[in-house]
Motif scaffolding. Structure first.
Motif, mmCIF file in Angstrom:
data_model
loop_
_atom_site.group_PDB
_atom_site.id
_atom_site.type_symbol
_atom_site.label_atom_id
_atom_site.label_comp_id
_atom_site.label_asym_id
_atom_site.label_seq_id
_atom_site.Cartn_x
_atom_site.Cartn_y
_atom_site.Cartn_z
ATOM 1 N N THR A 58 -21.433 -29.067 -10.771
ATOM 2 C CA THR A 58 -21.557 -28.089 -9.692
ATOM 3 C C THR A 58 -20.881 -26.779 -10.055
ATOM 4 O OG1 THR A 58 -21.372 -29.988 -8.248
ATOM 5 C CG2 THR A 58 -21.310 -27.850 -7.205
ATOM 6 N N CYS B 44 -30.243 -24.060 -11.979
ATOM 7 C CA CYS B 44 -29.454 -24.287 -10.777
ATOM 8 C C CYS B 44 -29.863 -25.584 -10.083
ATOM 9 C CB CYS B 44 -29.541 -23.078 -9.849
ATOM 10 S SG CYS B 44 -28.865 -21.592 -10.634
ATOM 11 N N CYS B 48 -27.030 -28.126 -9.333
ATOM 12 C CA CYS B 48 -26.610 -28.172 -7.923
ATOM 13 C C CYS B 48 -27.191 -29.352 -7.158
ATOM 14 C CB CYS B 48 -26.970 -26.863 -7.230
ATOM 15 S SG CYS B 48 -26.079 -25.445 -7.889
ATOM 16 N N GLU B 60 -24.910 -27.788 -1.490
ATOM 17 C CA GLU B 60 -25.927 -27.506 -2.502
ATOM 18 C C GLU B 60 -26.407 -26.063 -2.415
ATOM 19 O OE1 GLU B 60 -27.772 -32.028 -2.910
ATOM 20 O OE2 GLU B 60 -28.602 -30.631 -1.452
ATOM 21 N N CYS B 63 -23.759 -23.863 -3.844
ATOM 22 C CA CYS B 63 -23.802 -23.980 -5.303
ATOM 23 C C CYS B 63 -24.930 -23.130 -5.865
ATOM 24 C CB CYS B 63 -23.969 -25.445 -5.697
ATOM 25 S SG CYS B 63 -24.177 -25.714 -7.461
ATOM 26 N N CYS B 67 -24.498 -20.250 -8.495
ATOM 27 C CA CYS B 67 -25.191 -20.475 -9.756
ATOM 28 C C CYS B 67 -26.100 -19.294 -10.096
ATOM 29 C CB CYS B 67 -25.989 -21.776 -9.673
ATOM 30 S SG CYS B 67 -26.983 -22.090 -11.127
#
Lengths: 95, 100
Positions: A58, B44, B48, B60, B63, B67
């Motif tokens: 992550t 990503c 993620c 998510e 993220c 990202c």
């Protein structure tokens, strides 16, 4: 943007373009394709180096940290060095 | 060719030459954007969303935002580094980056 890949210039009367303009267009397209090639290389390099430099998992921060940023730059340089090694080796084999 | 900046291209909207140039540039920009979107999604999503659930969680989504920012910053870093290098090498008149 309803321009398909091959439709550029289709709505333009090509007979109205002078020889001089045609030459200029040729040069323009040549320059643009070189730019496109460079951009495509940048996409490929970013892809490769992102995988190597940004640790798996992550992502918490939106910015590159002090390890990631130099890693990306070094990755570009080493990739190009490696590219050069390949070219030189192929050149050597060809002789 | 330096005179063909954005202003130069829009100055003669009906000039066929300018029309073609503008279309070529738009097509290139479009292709570039498409490529970036594809890469952003690819990287990503992999990072993620390791285990896709019934919907995207807040985590998510967060993220993804980070990202994307990180990837675009990485793209800019690579772009600067790469362009600087090919300029340096073409000035040296060496082999350049023609191999890529």
């Amino acid at each position: 943007m309803d321009l398909g890949g091959s439709s550029i210039g289709s709505n333009v009367d090509l007979s109205k373009i002078s020889e001089r303009d045609k030459q200029e267009l040729q040069q323009f397209v040549l320059n643009e394709s070189q730019k496109a090639r460079i951009q495509s290389s940048i996409h490929g390099l970013t892809d490769t180096c992102f995988r190597k430099c940004i640790p798996a998992g992550t992502i918490k921060k939106g910015a590159l940290d002090k390890y990631e940023e130099p890693c990306m730059r070094q990755c570009v340089d080493r990739f190009l060095d490696a590219n050069m090694v390949v070219l030189k080796e192929l050149e050597r084999l060809r002789q | 060719m330096d005179s063909l900046g954005g202003a130069g291209l829009s100055a003669f909207p009906n000039d066929p030459k300018m029309q073609i140039m503008r279309q070529v540039q738009q097509e290139a920009a479009m292709q570039n954007a498409r490529m970036l979107v594809e890469k952003l999604n690819e990287h990503c999503f992999e990072r993620c969303v390791p285990k896709p659930g019934t919907s995207l969680s807040k985590g998510e989504e967060g993220c993804f935002t980070s990202c994307m920012e990180k990837y675009m910053q990485a793209w800019n870093t690579v772009s600067k580094q790469y362009v600087a290098r090919i300029q340096r090498e073409s000035q040296q008149g060496a082999l350049g980056a023609g191999g890529l």
